[in-house]
Scaffold this active site. Structure first.
Site, PDB file in Angstrom:
ATOM      1  N   CYS A  96       0.576  -1.332   0.461  1.00  0.00           N
ATOM      2  CA  CYS A  96      -0.366  -0.005  -0.217  1.00  0.00           C
ATOM      3  C   CYS A  96       0.727   1.649  -0.486  1.00  0.00           C
ATOM      4  O   CYS A  96       1.335   1.580  -1.161  1.00  0.00           O
ATOM      5  CB  CYS A  96      -0.510   0.088   1.523  1.00  0.00           C
ATOM      6  SG  CYS A  96      -2.763   0.806   1.281  1.00  0.00           S
ATOM      7  N   HIS A 126      -3.545  -5.416   0.809  1.00  0.00           N
ATOM      8  CA  HIS A 126      -2.573  -5.888   1.764  1.00  0.00           C
ATOM      9  C   HIS A 126      -2.716  -7.138   2.651  1.00  0.00           C
ATOM     10  O   HIS A 126      -3.739  -8.363   3.179  1.00  0.00           O
ATOM     11  CB  HIS A 126      -3.435  -5.075   3.760  1.00  0.00           C
ATOM     12  CG  HIS A 126      -3.729  -3.395   3.119  1.00  0.00           C
ATOM     13  ND1 HIS A 126      -2.476  -2.674   4.229  1.00  0.00           N
ATOM     14  CD2 HIS A 126      -3.876  -2.791   3.104  1.00  0.00           C
ATOM     15  CE1 HIS A 126      -2.185  -1.954   4.078  1.00  0.00           C
ATOM     16  NE2 HIS A 126      -3.099  -1.011   2.979  1.00  0.00           N
ATOM     17  N   GLU A 134      -1.249  -8.568   5.128  1.00  0.00           N
ATOM     18  CA  GLU A 134      -1.161  -8.454   6.271  1.00  0.00           C
ATOM     19  C   GLU A 134      -2.240  -8.478   6.626  1.00  0.00           C
ATOM     20  O   GLU A 134      -2.169  -9.233   8.020  1.00  0.00           O
ATOM     21  CB  GLU A 134      -0.117  -7.748   7.298  1.00  0.00           C
ATOM     22  CG  GLU A 134      -0.556  -6.080   7.011  1.00  0.00           C
ATOM     23  CD  GLU A 134      -0.651  -5.709   5.726  1.00  0.00           C
ATOM     24  OE1 GLU A 134      -1.201  -4.469   5.893  1.00  0.00           O
ATOM     25  OE2 GLU A 134      -0.511  -6.117   5.010  1.00  0.00           O
TER      26      GLU A 134
END
Length: 224
Positions: free
Chosen positions: A85, A202, A204
């Site tokens: 990002c 993302h 994560e």
């Protein structure tokens, strides 16, 4: 492996990245950018957020910070480096990868789950997937539109450096499935070497089972 997760003023996904990596059994720690890279760094994550408040443009100031020169040197030595990002924006601004990320075609911030098609499964970042596999991960960005010149885009495709493309649930790459208008529906690419990657979605946030998605785990497995 010890992974340094870089924190700039305005970073807000650094702790998310650390928790996701630790869930995979990876030793991870936050590194304040002004302190430089810890000597024991064996992997680097440049996380999401709004470094320097996105002043000038997203990632522009952080991309020119001294720690990015250190990260380039480590990348040249083969250390795996992932920008996510805002980290992807920073990576492009720092010259780790070609192209740039600009304002979404919708001209609004978008926070939603999207589907990605794995374009190249023969990389450090995608070895956990099959080519053509469709995964679901979140996005949260206002400047996620990947832009690159025609020749540079052709080089990315020819060199098999496109990692992911936005697609629908069936794996079809369509305009409707492209949330930000990225060139070629590109969601993630490799740098000049396979140990460097940037991506707008993302992983994560799609690693911990309690968050409801685990499809992003394969990306972070590169550090395991």
């Amino acid at each position: 492996m010890t992974v340094s997760v870089i924190r700039f003023g305005g970073s807000n996904c650094d702790r998310d990245a650390v928790r996701a990596l630790e869930h995979l059994g990876v030793d991870a720690e936050i590194a304040w950018h002004e302190d430089g890279l810890p000597a024991d760094t064996e992997g680097v994550v440049v996380p999401g957020g709004f470094s320097y408040g996105d002043y000038l443009r997203a990632g522009a100031m952080a991309g020119r910070s001294p720690i990015m020169a250190e990260i380039r040197d480590r990348a040249d030595d083969g250390v795996p480096v992932l920008g996510v990002c805002n980290g992807a924006q920073i990576g492009c601004e720092a010259g780790l990868t070609p192209g740039a990320f600009t304002t979404n075609a919708s001209a609004r911030f978008q926070c939603e789950r999207v589907h990605l098609r794995v374009e190249n499964a023969d990389t450090l970042w995608t070895a956990a997937y099959d080519e053509g596999e469709v995964v679901e991960v979140p996005i949260a960005h206002g400047e996620g539109r990947f832009e690159v010149g025609e020749d540079a885009y052709d080089d990315l495709v020819a060199d098999d450096r496109v990692l992911f493309r936005y697609c629908d649930a069936d794996g079809e790459v369509t305009d409707d499935a492209n949330p930000n208008g990225s060139t070629g529906a590109v969601a993630g690419i490799l740098g000049d070497s396979d140990n460097v990657a940037v991506m707008m979605p993302h992983p994560e946030r799609a690693t911990l089972p309690e968050l409801g998605l685990t499809d992003g785990q394969g990306v972070l497995d590169a550090f395991a």
